[in-house]
Design a protein around this motif. Structure first.
Motif, short mmCIF file in Angstrom:
data_model
loop_
_atom_site.label_atom_id
_atom_site.label_comp_id
_atom_site.label_asym_id
_atom_site.label_seq_id
_atom_site.Cartn_x
_atom_site.Cartn_y
_atom_site.Cartn_z
N ALA A 529 0.83 -1.21 0.00
CA ALA A 529 0.00 0.00 0.00
C ALA A 529 0.86 1.26 0.00
CB ALA A 529 -0.97 -0.02 1.18
N PRO A 530 1.75 1.46 0.98
CA PRO A 530 2.64 2.64 0.89
C PRO A 530 3.68 2.49 -0.21
CG PRO A 530 3.28 1.29 2.75
CD PRO A 530 2.01 0.69 2.22
N GLY A 531 4.02 1.23 -0.55
CA GLY A 531 4.99 1.00 -1.61
C GLY A 531 4.54 1.47 -2.97
N SER A 532 3.22 1.67 -3.13
CA SER A 532 2.73 2.16 -4.43
C SER A 532 3.20 3.58 -4.71
CB SER A 532 1.19 2.09 -4.48
OG SER A 532 0.62 2.91 -3.50
N THR A 533 3.78 4.25 -3.70
CA THR A 533 4.42 5.55 -3.95
C THR A 533 5.50 5.41 -5.01
OG1 THR A 533 4.07 6.09 -1.61
CG2 THR A 533 5.59 7.49 -2.82
N ALA A 534 6.21 4.29 -4.99
CA ALA A 534 7.25 4.04 -5.99
C ALA A 534 6.66 3.92 -7.39
CB ALA A 534 8.02 2.77 -5.63
N LEU A 535 5.46 3.34 -7.49
CA LEU A 535 4.80 3.23 -8.79
C LEU A 535 4.51 4.61 -9.37
CD1 LEU A 535 3.29 1.63 -11.01
CD2 LEU A 535 1.27 1.68 -9.54
N TYR A 536 3.97 5.50 -8.54
CA TYR A 536 3.66 6.86 -9.01
C TYR A 536 4.94 7.63 -9.33
CZ TYR A 536 -1.09 5.86 -7.58
OH TYR A 536 -2.34 5.29 -7.46
N THR A 537 6.00 7.37 -8.59
CA THR A 537 7.28 8.02 -8.89
C THR A 537 7.81 7.57 -10.25
OG1 THR A 537 7.80 8.10 -6.52
CG2 THR A 537 9.63 8.40 -8.06
N PHE A 538 7.68 6.28 -10.55
CA PHE A 538 8.15 5.78 -11.84
C PHE A 538 7.29 6.34 -12.98
CE2 PHE A 538 8.70 2.62 -15.23
CZ PHE A 538 10.09 2.58 -15.28
N ILE A 539 6.00 6.42 -12.77
CA ILE A 539 5.12 7.01 -13.80
C ILE A 539 5.49 8.48 -14.01
CG2 ILE A 539 2.74 7.66 -14.32
CD1 ILE A 539 1.85 5.14 -12.83
N TYR A 540 5.76 9.18 -12.91
CA TYR A 540 6.18 10.59 -13.00
C TYR A 540 7.49 10.71 -13.78
CZ TYR A 540 8.16 15.05 -11.47
OH TYR A 540 8.75 16.28 -11.44
N SER A 541 8.42 9.76 -13.54
CA SER A 541 9.71 9.81 -14.24
C SER A 541 9.54 9.59 -15.74
CB SER A 541 10.66 8.76 -13.66
OG SER A 541 10.27 7.44 -14.03
N MET A 542 8.51 8.85 -16.13
CA MET A 542 8.25 8.64 -17.56
C MET A 542 7.83 9.95 -18.22
SD MET A 542 6.24 4.99 -17.23
CE MET A 542 5.84 4.89 -18.97
N PHE A 543 6.98 10.72 -17.53
CA PHE A 543 6.58 12.02 -18.08
C PHE A 543 7.73 13.02 -18.01
CE2 PHE A 543 2.46 10.13 -17.09
CZ PHE A 543 1.73 10.45 -18.23
N TRP A 544 8.52 12.96 -16.92
CA TRP A 544 9.63 13.89 -16.76
C TRP A 544 10.71 13.64 -17.81
CZ3 TRP A 544 14.85 13.97 -15.70
CH2 TRP A 544 15.37 15.17 -15.22
N PHE A 545 10.83 12.41 -18.28
CA PHE A 545 11.83 12.07 -19.28
C PHE A 545 11.65 12.90 -20.55
CE2 PHE A 545 13.35 9.36 -22.82
CZ PHE A 545 14.69 9.25 -22.45
N ARG A 546 10.42 13.25 -20.86
CA ARG A 546 10.17 14.05 -22.06
C ARG A 546 10.80 15.44 -21.95
NH1 ARG A 546 3.82 13.77 -23.04
NH2 ARG A 546 4.46 15.00 -24.84
N SER A 547 10.83 16.00 -20.73
CA SER A 547 11.43 17.32 -20.54
C SER A 547 12.96 17.26 -20.55
CB SER A 547 10.96 17.93 -19.21
OG SER A 547 11.45 17.18 -18.12
N LEU A 548 13.51 16.06 -20.46
CA LEU A 548 14.97 15.90 -20.46
C LEU A 548 15.56 16.18 -21.83
CD1 LEU A 548 17.25 15.05 -18.52
CD2 LEU A 548 16.90 12.69 -19.26
N GLU A 549 14.74 16.03 -22.89
CA GLU A 549 15.20 16.24 -24.27
C GLU A 549 16.46 15.43 -24.55
OE1 GLU A 549 15.60 20.39 -24.96
OE2 GLU A 549 13.47 20.81 -24.75
#
Length: 597
Positions: A529-549
């Protein structure tokens, strides 16, 4: 590797500087250069060397310019700031991290051009005017692209000594190069003769030597401190709201439940039969401490590894916040993380063995071995996999073989034995004392309501901790992947504590509702349950990767998502462990307050 490209090499070849293990592991290799600089001695259009590009060298240089490669220079342990033009205002501005580009692609012709001239700008400070002693307190590089030509049409072969003394038409005597003086840029093409030159400009600065890193760490106040305060305020408000919610729900409901259960237990048997049937979390008292049905050993390993990582992160942040692990000491943070992680192995062994003993596990040797090798083994072999690929691509980010052996020796000779030492003491201690007796046959779990389904709770639980930390997460990601300096470890420490508190509170609340729904299988639920924070962090990193260019190379995707997956796995272990230990304390506490037949 810098000298794989057609740049000027120092006489006798480049020499490696002495570096620590952390620098090698983070891909920092420092080599000498062909540029000669003397204190307070100005230089004007000094020639370094001339390189005639072959077809292969031109293609390689063009490719590196296209992918946005940067030079990272160092003088007196200060990395070079990059001086460039602001496209909006047309004025010069400095960028203090990431070095300066090796060239640029023309926006109209799409042709590659190389920065073959640099203005090396050095700030110095004199502490005592009466003492002729000076210190370097600032270092910047202004790269330019200039197609040089000698006066009188002289053609230099790049080797004759007279070429170093011949004047250039493209440079004015005793005048530093300015962009307005450039007539033609140096284009990268086969058979092109690139003449590398440099100016050295000394400027007096009032900045003391002890404060020279301040502007690098603050990026010249590029990100205002108010942004970090907003992050902290956002996180604190989330914690306050969650705390009030937990107190209002749990305290009120638990007092009512405990009072009702104890009052019912005090009645005579006849009176008890007349009362309505029991319901709620007391009904699972004979099953609530039953070991997990699935993979109990793996559960103990996860919790032990999570404690080890949590302690390592805590110590690294604390030591960084008090200034022991400054970015000015390159590699110090990596060295500290390795040392803290190894020493924390004794805690991992103790926690996993103690929990496994409470589960009445018999394969304690196997549990200890898996605790010692699971997560560090995954991290090490992922590192080895990427290091081999980087080595064959001749990347400077690849660690030398000797340093890889040192890391392996530290793991095998220090970390693993400490895990076994911790496990020895964990097994010697008495098993965790549970307040209720576990029955032989497990109680059937009634079908849950849709909102109380464990999968729904698992997915919802990670949203709150992620929301409490996502603003600071942006700066950490920027520092990690865009080579920015991160220094606000005080804010990081607060956010880390808030992350732990929110994970604990959310998990306790959701475990309570699972017990009220007569679901006694809370062990894995309290972890994921608290470990799902890591799932949202990984999803966020996928969107953030686009800004990395980032470049479109496959290796870029492998490195980014491979290491982000490893980081999120560590986050899963840490947050899951926090939820597990908090839930274990909570469940023991509430079941110790009721009378059970």
């Amino acid at each position: 590797d810098y000298y794989r490209l057609p740049f000027c090499k120092p006489s006798g070849g480049p020499k490696m500087a002495s570096e620590n293990l952390g620098e090698f592991l983070t891909g920092n290799k420092i080599q000498s250069s062909a540029y000669s600089i003397n204190m307070l001695t100005e230089s004007f259009c000094e020639k370094v060397c001339q390189v005639e590009l072959s077809r292969v060298e031109a293609a390689k240089l063009r490719l590196h310019i296209k992918y946005g490669y940067h030079n990272n220079w160092i003088i007196d342990n200060l990395p070079s700031a990059a001086v460039g033009l602001n496209t909006a205002t047309g004025e010069k501005q400095k960028h203090y991290a990431g070095g300066f580009p090796i060239g640029f692609i023309s926006s109209d012709t799409k042709k590659p051009f190389i920065f073959n001239h640099v203005n090396i700008i050095i700030d110095y400070h004199q502490a005592d005017p009466e003492v002729e002693s000076y210190r370097v307190v600032g270092f910047a590089v202004e790269p330019m692209s200039v197609k040089h030509r000698f006066q009188g049409g002289y053609e230099w072969d790049g080797e004759a000594s007279e070429g170093f003394t011949k004047p250039l038409d493209t440079c004015k005597k005793n005048t530093h190069m300015e962009r307005s003086m450039i007539e033609v840029n140096m284009m990268v093409e086969p058979d092109a003769k690139i003449l590398y030159t440099y100016d050295v400009i000394w400027k007096y600065s009032e900045v003391a030597w002890s404060s020279r890193w301040d502007i690098y760490l603050s990026e010249d106040h590029l990100v205002p401190a108010q942004v970090h305060w907003y992050s902290i305020t956002n996180s604190i408000l989330v914690v306050l709201f969650l705390s009030l919610l937990v107190i209002s729900i749990l305290v009120r409901n638990l007092r009512r439940d405990i009072a009702a259960y104890n009052a019912l237990a005090a009645l005579a048997d006849e009176e008890r039969d007349e009362e309505m049937d029991e319901s709620g979390w007391k009904l699972v008292h004979a099953d609530v401490f039953r070991p997990p049905d699935n993979y109990p050993m793996l559960y103990c390993v996860f919790v032990g590894s999570g404690v080890q990582l949590a302690v390592t992160i805590f110590l690294a942040i604390v030591f960084s916040a008090v200034g022991f692990l400054s970015p000015a000491r390159r590699g110090s943070l990596m060295n500290a993380i390795l040392v803290f992680y190894m020493l924390s192995g004794i805690i991992a062994g103790f926690v996993s063995s103690r929990l496994y003993k409470s589960f009445k596990g018999r394969l304690w040797q196997l549990c200890t071995v898996v605790t010692a090798i699971l997560f560090p083994g995954l991290a090490f072999f992922l590192f080895i996999f990427f290091n081999i690929i980087l080595f064959f691509k001749h990347s400077s980010a690849s660690a030398p073989f000797l340093d890889v052996i040192i890391v392996a020796a530290m793991w095998c000779c220090v970390s693993i034995p400490l895990v076994f030492v911790g496990a020895y003491f964990g097994y010697k201690k008495e098993a965790i004392d549970f307040p209720t007796v576990t029955s032989t046959i497990a109680r059937a779990i009634p079908p849950p309501q849709p909102l109380l389904h464990p999968m729904v709770g698992t997915l919802v639980a990670g949203v709150v901790p992620f929301a409490a930390a996502y603003v600071e997460l942006f700066f950490i990601m920027t520092s990690l992947w865009m080579d920015q300096y991160y220094y606000v470890f005080g804010f990081t420490f607060i956010v880390y504590l808030i992350l732990i508190i929110t994970c604990a509170e959310v998990t306790v609340l959701l475990v309570y509702y699972q017990l009220c729904a007569e679901n006694h299988r809370w062990w894995w639920f309290s972890f994921f349950a608290p470990g799902s924070t890591a799932l949202y962090t990984f999803i966020y990193s996928m969107f953030w990767f686009r800004s990395l260019e980032a470049s479109k190379m496959l290796m870029t995707y492998l490195l980014y998502f491979g290491y982000m997956g490893l980081i999120c796995s560590a986050m899963l272990l840490v947050t899951g462990t926090v939820g597990t230990l908090t839930s274990l304390w909570f469940v023991k506490k509430i079941f110790s307050t009721i009378k059970v037949d």
